[in-house]
Design an enzyme around this catalytic site. Structure first.
Site, PDB file in Angstrom:
ATOM      1  N   GLY A   1       0.787  -1.237   0.000  1.00 23.06           N
ATOM      2  CA  GLY A   1       0.000   0.000   0.000  1.00 23.06           C
ATOM      3  C   GLY A   1       0.816   1.282   0.000  1.00 23.06           C
ATOM      4  CB  SER A   2       4.329   2.151  -0.800  1.00 20.76           C
ATOM      5  OG  SER A   2       4.457   1.680  -2.117  1.00 20.76           O
ATOM      6  CG  ASN A   3       1.866   3.109  -5.757  1.00 13.28           C
ATOM      7  OD1 ASN A   3       2.140   4.101  -6.424  1.00 13.28           O
ATOM      8  ND2 ASN A   3       2.586   2.020  -5.780  1.00 13.28           N
TER       9      ASN A   3
ATOM     10  CE  LYS B   1     -19.105 -18.031  -1.283  1.00 15.82           C
ATOM     11  NZ  LYS B   1     -19.650 -18.394  -2.600  1.00 15.82           N
TER      12      LYS B   1
ATOM     13  CB  ILE C   1     -12.324  -4.826 -11.749  1.00 14.31           C
ATOM     14  CG1 ILE C   1     -11.138  -4.196 -11.010  1.00 14.31           C
ATOM     15  CG2 ILE C   1     -13.617  -4.072 -11.452  1.00 14.31           C
ATOM     16  CD1 ILE C   1     -11.261  -4.221  -9.493  1.00 14.31           C
TER      17      ILE C   1
ATOM     18  CG  ASN D   1      -4.187  -1.200 -12.406  1.00 15.94           C
ATOM     19  OD1 ASN D   1      -3.906  -1.226 -11.216  1.00 15.94           O
ATOM     20  ND2 ASN D   1      -3.600  -1.995 -13.298  1.00 15.94           N
TER      21      ASN D   1
ATOM     22  CG  HIS E   1       1.150  -2.963 -15.432  1.00 14.19           C
ATOM     23  ND1 HIS E   1       0.811  -4.111 -14.740  1.00 14.19           N
ATOM     24  CD2 HIS E   1       2.173  -3.290 -16.248  1.00 14.19           C
ATOM     25  CE1 HIS E   1       1.596  -5.095 -15.152  1.00 14.19           C
ATOM     26  NE2 HIS E   1       2.422  -4.629 -16.067  1.00 14.19           N
TER      27      HIS E   1
HETATM   28  C1  GRF Z   1       3.219  -1.221  -7.494  1.00 10.92           C
HETATM   29  O1  GRF Z   1       4.424  -1.585  -8.124  1.00 10.92           O
HETATM   30  C2  GRF Z   1       2.170  -0.974  -8.544  1.00 10.92           C
HETATM   31  O2  GRF Z   1       2.678  -0.483  -9.762  1.00 10.92           O
HETATM   32  C3  GRF Z   1       1.617  -2.342  -8.787  1.00 10.92           C
HETATM   33  O3  GRF Z   1       1.636  -2.989  -7.530  1.00 10.92           O
HETATM   34  C4  GRF Z   1       2.636  -2.374  -6.725  1.00 10.92           C
HETATM   35  C5  GRF Z   1       1.948  -1.912  -5.487  1.00 10.92           C
HETATM   36  O4  GRF Z   1       2.902  -1.565  -4.541  1.00 10.92           O
HETATM   37  N1  GRF Z   1       0.275  -2.255  -9.317  1.00 10.92           N
HETATM   38  P1  GRF Z   1       2.318  -0.912  -3.173  1.00 10.92           P
HETATM   39  O5  GRF Z   1       1.392  -1.944  -2.556  1.00 10.92           O
HETATM   40  O6  GRF Z   1       1.580   0.331  -3.568  1.00 10.92           O
HETATM   41  O7  GRF Z   1       3.542  -0.630  -2.348  1.00 10.92           O
END
Ligand code: GRF
Length: 203
Positions: free
Chosen positions: A20-22, A67, A96, A110, A112
């Site tokens: 969850g760093s993003n 589920k 999704i 999203n 990627h």
């Molecule tokens: C990130 O590399 C993002 O691009 C991908 O999953 C990873 C998530 O990292 N979709 P975090 O959980 O946000 O640290």
């Protein structure tokens, strides 16, 4: 009697399956926003570290099962009850389902960690992506922010940013550079997209 001036807040829900760093980076970016609020952080993993991050930021969380996501409307009903406007996937590893895609057309984003259409699709996530990039001796990698449709990483691309890949780079070193791009750009791209501005050019 003053007439109340309520700004219509744009409500975001962030889905994450892991660290969850993003998600944290996005929440911090909008922390003092006048019109955007992170209403919910949701995960399919009860032990995902993103839950700790949300708690620290006092953002409500929801844990759901695969589920529930794939076989019921309970999650969709929750999002609609919370008046969620946009769904942000930040390291979310499940597909999704149709009911959410239908309820949120071009409203699910999203990120990627590669330059789609290459190195995308089922199973291509995390270090596997960077290992494939290194194995293919690519000279660059980067990030792709795209709308989510029914086939994993094939939705319309909104934004891409690149970073060089040196022949000496390990997958971890590529991951580091890509994470940097994610933190620098993802919140800005979300901001521009939800405000309907034709936005950041791709780098
Ligand atoms: C990130 O590399 C993002 O691009 C991908 O999953 C990873 C998530 O990292 N979709 P975090 O959980 O946000 O640290």
């Amino acid at each position: 009697m003053h007439n109340a001036h309520f700004i219509n807040m744009i409500k975001l829900a962030i889905f994450a399956s892991g660290s969850g760093s993003n998600a944290e980076n996005i929440a911090r970016y909008f922390q003092h926003s006048a019109d955007v609020v992170i209403t919910l952080i949701l995960t399919n993993k009860a032990d995902a570290f993103v839950l700790e991050r949300a708690k620290k930021m006092e953002i409500p969380t929801v844990i759901f099962s695969k589920k529930e996501l794939l076989e019921s409307d309970s999650l969709l009903k929750l999002l609609q009850k919370q008046e969620i406007d946009w769904v942000i996937l930040a390291g979310f590893l499940l597909k999704i389902p149709e009911n959410l895609l239908k309820a949120y057309p071009n409203r699910i984003l999203n990120i990627h960690p590669a330059l789609l259409p290459k190195y995308g699709g089922k199973g291509m996530y995390g270090s596997r992506v960077h290992e494939a990039v290194v194995a293919a001796k690519e000279v660059e990698s980067g990030i792709t922010v795209h709308y989510v449709n029914s086939c994993y990483d094939e939705g319309n691309i909104i934004f891409q940013a690149t970073c060089p890949v040196l022949s000496s780079d390990t997958a971890n070193e590529v991951a580091e550079k890509v994470h940097r791009l994610e933190y620098d750009y993802f919140p800005k791209v979300i901001d521009q997209t939800i405000h309907g501005m034709e936005g950041l050019k791709s780098y």
